[in-house]
Design a protein around this motif. Structure first.
Motif, PDB file in Angstrom:
ATOM      1  N   ASN A 176      54.766  85.253  43.924  1.00 35.30           N
ATOM      2  CA  ASN A 176      55.138  85.506  45.312  1.00 35.30           C
ATOM      3  C   ASN A 176      54.373  84.584  46.258  1.00 35.30           C
ATOM      4  OD1 ASN A 176      56.106  86.590  47.682  1.00 35.30           O
ATOM      5  ND2 ASN A 176      54.792  88.384  47.615  1.00 35.30           N
ATOM      6  N   SER A 209      59.877  86.395  46.294  1.00 35.13           N
ATOM      7  CA  SER A 209      59.437  87.788  46.305  1.00 35.13           C
ATOM      8  C   SER A 209      60.537  88.631  45.685  1.00 35.13           C
ATOM      9  CB  SER A 209      59.176  88.266  47.739  1.00 35.13           C
ATOM     10  OG  SER A 209      59.051  89.676  47.750  1.00 35.13           O
ATOM     11  N   THR A 223      61.098  91.600  45.983  1.00 35.36           N
ATOM     12  CA  THR A 223      61.568  92.640  46.905  1.00 35.36           C
ATOM     13  C   THR A 223      62.643  92.136  47.862  1.00 35.36           C
ATOM     14  OG1 THR A 223      59.876  92.147  48.576  1.00 35.36           O
ATOM     15  CG2 THR A 223      59.285  93.740  46.888  1.00 35.36           C
ATOM     16  N   ASP A 224      62.804  90.841  47.953  1.00 32.47           N
ATOM     17  CA  ASP A 224      63.731  90.230  48.911  1.00 32.47           C
ATOM     18  C   ASP A 224      64.992  89.783  48.172  1.00 32.47           C
ATOM     19  OD1 ASP A 224      65.124  88.559  50.647  1.00 32.47           O
ATOM     20  OD2 ASP A 224      63.302  87.713  51.545  1.00 32.47           O
ATOM     21  N   SER A 270      56.953 102.828  50.120  1.00 30.51           N
ATOM     22  CA  SER A 270      58.105 101.928  50.012  1.00 30.51           C
ATOM     23  C   SER A 270      57.747 100.582  49.383  1.00 30.51           C
ATOM     24  CB  SER A 270      58.772 101.719  51.373  1.00 30.51           C
ATOM     25  OG  SER A 270      57.873 101.166  52.281  1.00 30.51           O
ATOM     26  N   LYS A 271      56.543 100.073  49.643  1.00 25.57           N
ATOM     27  CA  LYS A 271      56.130  98.780  49.053  1.00 25.57           C
ATOM     28  C   LYS A 271      56.104  98.850  47.525  1.00 25.57           C
ATOM     29  CE  LYS A 271      53.013  96.606  52.410  1.00 25.57           C
ATOM     30  NZ  LYS A 271      51.584  96.475  52.712  1.00 25.57           N
ATOM     31  N   ASP A 327      59.672  99.340  46.233  1.00 22.49           N
ATOM     32  CA  ASP A 327      60.370  98.065  46.452  1.00 22.49           C
ATOM     33  C   ASP A 327      60.049  97.045  45.363  1.00 22.49           C
ATOM     34  OD1 ASP A 327      62.087  98.159  48.508  1.00 22.49           O
ATOM     35  OD2 ASP A 327      60.838  97.094  49.950  1.00 22.49           O
ATOM     36  N   THR A 328      58.772  96.936  45.031  1.00 19.09           N
ATOM     37  CA  THR A 328      58.353  95.892  44.082  1.00 19.09           C
ATOM     38  C   THR A 328      58.807  96.216  42.666  1.00 19.09           C
ATOM     39  OG1 THR A 328      56.428  95.496  45.486  1.00 19.09           O
ATOM     40  CG2 THR A 328      56.404  94.485  43.318  1.00 19.09           C
ATOM     41  N   SER A 329      58.506  97.414  42.186  1.00 16.45           N
ATOM     42  CA  SER A 329      58.834  97.748  40.792  1.00 16.45           C
ATOM     43  C   SER A 329      60.313  98.053  40.589  1.00 16.45           C
ATOM     44  CB  SER A 329      58.001  98.949  40.322  1.00 16.45           C
ATOM     45  OG  SER A 329      56.684  98.551  40.056  1.00 16.45           O
ATOM     46  N   ASN A 355      63.164  98.171  43.035  1.00 13.06           N
ATOM     47  CA  ASN A 355      64.139  97.260  43.641  1.00 13.06           C
ATOM     48  C   ASN A 355      63.979  95.843  43.100  1.00 13.06           C
ATOM     49  OD1 ASN A 355      65.032  99.447  45.063  1.00 13.06           O
ATOM     50  ND2 ASN A 355      63.916  98.954  46.927  1.00 13.06           N
ATOM     51  N   GLY A 356      62.748  95.472  42.744  1.00 11.83           N
ATOM     52  CA  GLY A 356      62.514  94.170  42.112  1.00 11.83           C
ATOM     53  C   GLY A 356      63.258  94.059  40.794  1.00 11.83           C
ATOM     54  N   ASN A 411      66.987  93.647  41.780  1.00  9.86           N
ATOM     55  CA  ASN A 411      67.324  92.353  42.391  1.00  9.86           C
ATOM     56  C   ASN A 411      67.403  91.231  41.367  1.00  9.86           C
ATOM     57  OD1 ASN A 411      67.381  93.552  44.926  1.00  9.86           O
ATOM     58  ND2 ASN A 411      65.267  93.023  45.414  1.00  9.86           N
TER      59      ASN A 411
END
Length: 251
Positions: free
Chosen positions: A42, A68, A70-71, A115-116, A119-121, A123-124, A127
């Motif tokens: 990242n 990233s 998460t994005d 949320s972080k 998001d990382t684990s 949603n990552g 994505n």
């Protein structure tokens, strides 16, 4: 004379590959398997470059691929650009390793700390895997390996967010494995316990190892060996599994 077609090069993508378990996985894959390594990071380019150097010292080849997890747009853009410049190549192995902790008691947990981590684990995982999965299915071969945790299996106090994120990835692993097994694409999870890395530096190892039957923290290389096996052709009949590497802690 006809031009010889360039040989298709196969790649393994490791998210969060610059340090800790991710770095150990990059090096082990380079040693054991015939893949070039895509080292995702990242922000810490220096650490990622160090990983690349270690991959090359191990006799492998690799490239840096910053984004990233998460994005969703950044993931799509980075992977689409990569495919444009590697037209004949394929990412056959996806190691979803990127993860963060923001520990604290749930009653005082801020929304951003919840949320972080999710998001990382979680949603990552979505994505990256969702964007690449079609190519694996068309290719009729692939390996998806998700880094989870003992926390996702038994829950760890002070880590409700991390336990929730990893528990969700475990559920996703089992479901996706059943969806795509016919296409020769396996999906498994690896669940480390206490492993000696940057993430566990602040923990009281002396105190915590009393609760570990093996009486020690694990090493990142021990996790990497299991990931390497799951990424290989030898593991073709293993899918939907969660493999614990925790020194005997109940899970």
């Amino acid at each position: 004379m006809k031009e010889k077609k360039a040989e298709k090069q196969k790649y393994a993508l490791v998210t969060g590959g610059s340090r800790g378990i991710g770095r150990a996985v990059c090096i082990q894959l380079a040693k054991d398997l015939d893949y070039q390594i895509l080292i995702n990071y990242n922000s810490n380019k220096a650490a990622a470059e160090e990983t690349l150097k270690l991959v090359e010292e191990a006799g492998g080849k690799g490239e840096l691929l910053p984004f990233s997890v998460t994005d969703a747009e950044a993931v799509k853009s980075a992977l689409d650009n990569w495919h444009q410049t590697h037209e004949n190549d394929i990412i056959e192995v996806i190691v979803n390793n990127a993860g963060i902790t923001q520990d604290g008691m749930f009653m005082w947990m801020k929304y951003e700390d919840w949320s972080k981590v999710i998001d990382t684990s979680l949603n990552g995982f979505f994505n990256v895997t969702n964007h690449l999965i079609q190519k694996l299915l068309v290719n009729k071969y692939g390996r998806v390996i998700n880094m989870v945790s003992v926390s996702g299996l038994k829950g760890t106090p002070g880590q409700t967010n991390y336990s929730a994120a990893k528990g969700a990835v475990i559920g996703a692993t089992k479901a996706l494995a059943q969806e795509i097994a016919k296409r020769n694409v396996t999906v498994n999870a690896v669940a480390p316990g206490f492993i000696r890395t940057d993430m566990t530096n602040d923990l009281d190892e002396k105190e915590l190892k009393r609760m570990i039957p093996a009486n020690r923290f694990g090493e990142a290389e021990e996790v990497a060996h299991v990931v390497s096996f799951l990424a290989s052709k030898k593991s073709g009949y293993i899918t939907g599994e969660v493999i614990n590497i925790n020194g005997g802690i109940y899970s």
